[in-house]
Design an enzyme around this catalytic site. Structure first.
Site, PDB file in Angstrom:
ATOM      1  N   GLU A  41       0.873  -1.180   0.000  1.00 56.69           N
ATOM      2  CA  GLU A  41       0.000   0.000   0.000  1.00 56.69           C
ATOM      3  C   GLU A  41       0.901   1.218   0.000  1.00 56.69           C
ATOM      4  O   GLU A  41       1.578   1.514   0.986  1.00 56.69           O
ATOM      5  CB  GLU A  41      -0.924   0.034   1.214  1.00 56.69           C
ATOM      6  CG  GLU A  41      -1.900   1.196   1.103  1.00 56.69           C
ATOM      7  CD  GLU A  41      -2.588   1.562   2.399  1.00 56.69           C
ATOM      8  OE1 GLU A  41      -2.862   2.765   2.588  1.00 56.69           O
ATOM      9  OE2 GLU A  41      -2.807   0.661   3.216  1.00 56.69           O
TER      10      GLU A  41
ATOM     11  N   CYS B  26      -3.339   8.067   4.445  1.00 60.16           N
ATOM     12  CA  CYS B  26      -3.207   7.359   3.167  1.00 60.16           C
ATOM     13  C   CYS B  26      -4.340   7.716   2.221  1.00 60.16           C
ATOM     14  O   CYS B  26      -4.127   7.911   1.029  1.00 60.16           O
ATOM     15  CB  CYS B  26      -3.196   5.850   3.412  1.00 60.16           C
ATOM     16  SG  CYS B  26      -1.856   5.256   4.446  1.00 60.16           S
TER      17      CYS B  26
END
Length: 462
Positions: A230, A264
């Site tokens: 990620e 994020c």
């Protein structure tokens, strides 16, 4: 000579914690202990593993005052927000609830002639390389399902959040999870890459920068080690002509500014239908002016320092370049006196931006957002897809059919309607393009930390 890893607090610029990094030999010994302990752990009944993981999280909850204070010192989040316990608890509980069904064999046939099935088998040893921005949440996304599925786990946390791995290990060991089954380690980049390159792990989960993800892939090249990555994000919001304007401003600006923008899936660029653009910008400016930048230990503080001065400097340079290229900054930094050139950074809204500007293309990961008008859905879709990243998008409209239709044309991992900056543990957390690959949470999260094994058992000889 022992290499020391230091956490520099963004609160006051001092060394808050330091730990010695393991040598390669010490790290290899930790790996050997984990691999030796894993088979016995995997043999324990699933219900027992689930109970121990949940007990570990319960122990962590008991440490809340200490954890919240340490997070403020390590990465600057205001203590008023109370840590990450809600998400840690919800994700652990959900993954525990679906474990039995998700990990159960897929039976193709069970007759008097054949037994054919597919089982999920643990990789063996899972390596988690965790980031500092949501250090407990991002770890638990892999830690809980990996342990529940029967893996041993080695955790390497970010330098900026050195103490997080220690607290997790302390809590899980106190709950009864064997020390060799779950180990927290302090490693430098060289030793990390050497371990990955030597096939020390069955699965590596990395959350961090695109450059860090590339380094992981390079280290694993030729080993066929499974990777979950990620990486960066530049998540957009799109406010359509039928949107609830006040709700859109409140959610999108919170998504852009919460945690000093260090999320994020934080909102980094906003596209607003031209009919609502002026009103949206006016309300967004008022929203940001109500923030209070300051010491994260003060109850009135809603915006703490960024985790490191160099992160703040990068955002400053994006803003400066955009203004030089014709953008207008709408927030007067004088309203936020902590903006002193250090880790404390005033929030900013930019208009007059375009996609030639770094601030609209590169990940900012800070309290800045650019806002652009768009004429229609096609224009907005083109702008949202004009990006190297693909984590989430936030669509604001009263029409779910319209949101789904637009969503199908977007290059992203998650499509939100009328919300943003959120992880639903029942849904797969994933991305595309430079955001990386792999899946966390949901049943697919268990698939990441296990591998399929097929059984074709013939019960007769003729």
């Amino acid at each position: 000579m022992t290499k020391m890893i230091q956490c520099i607090s963004p609160v006051n610029g001092r060394v808050y914690a330091e730990r010695p990094a393991l040598t390669l030999a010490e790290a290899e010994a930790a790996v050997a202990r984990a691999k030796a302990a894993q088979p016995e752990w995997a043999e324990r009944p699933l219900d027992e593993r689930i109970a121990l993981v949940k007990a570990g999280v319960a122990r962590l909850n008991e440490m809340k005052p200490q954890v919240v204070e340490e997070l403020a010192w390590q990465m600057g989040r205001p203590t008023r927000y109370g840590g990450e316990f809600g998400g840690v608890n919800d994700r652990t509980n959900y993954m525990s609830e679906i474990a039995a069904e998700t990990l159960s064999p897929m039976v193709v046939e069970n007759s008097n002639l054949f037994e054919r099935r597919i089982e999920r088998e643990p990789h063996g040893l899972v390596f988690i390389v965790a980031p500092w921005n949501y250090p407990y949440l991002t770890t638990i996304n892999t830690l809980a399902p990996a342990l529940i599925a029967g893996n041993a786990v080695i955790l390497k946390h970010a330098t900026q959040t050195l103490l997080v791995g220690e607290r997790l290990a302390e809590a899980f060991h106190a709950a009864g999870i064997p020390e060799d089954v779950f180990q927290n380690v302090v490693l430098d980049h060289h030793v990390t890459e050497e371990l990955i390159g030597s096939r020390a792990f069955g699965f590596v989960n990395f959350t961090g920068s695109v450059g860090g993800g590339a380094a992981m892939e390079k280290a694993a090249a030729g080993t066929f080690t499974a990777l979950g990555l990620e990486l960066g994000g530049k998540d957009p919001g799109y406010v359509m002509d039928d949107a609830d304007l006040d709700a859109a401003v409140d959610s999108l600006m919170d998504g852009a500014m919460y945690n000093a923008g260090q999320c994020c899936c934080g909102i980094e660029r906003i596209y607003v239908h031209e009919s609502l653009y002026d009103a949206f910008v006016e309300k967004a400016v008022d929203w940001v002016k109500n923030l209070k930048l300051g010491n994260p230990f003060e109850e009135t503080t809603t915006l703490g320092p960024m985790a490191n001065r160099r992160f703040a400097d990068m955002v400053r340079s994006q803003i400066a370049d955009a203004v030089t290229d014709g953008a207008t900054a709408l927030i007067d930094p004088a309203l936020f006196p902590e903006d002193d050139g250090g880790a404390y950074l005033a929030p900013q809204i930019l208009v007059g931006v375009n996609h030639e500007m770094r601030v609209m293309r590169e990940e900012s990961f800070g309290p800045v957002v650019g806002i652009m008008p768009v004429k229609d859905d096609d224009h907005a879709i083109a702008m949202m897809n004009d990006c190297d990243y693909g984590l989430t998008v936030s669509l604001w409209t009263a029409d779910s059919t319209r949101a789904a239709r637009i969503g199908r044309r977007l290059e992203t991992g998650t499509v939100f309607q009328n919300r943003c900056d959120y992880l639903d543990p029942a849904l797969c957390w994933t991305g595309c393009k430079d955001t990386g690959r792999g899946a966390a949470l949901s049943p697919l999260g268990f698939h990441s930390v296990t591998r399929p094994k097929s059984y074709h058992l013939k019960k007769v000889t003729k």
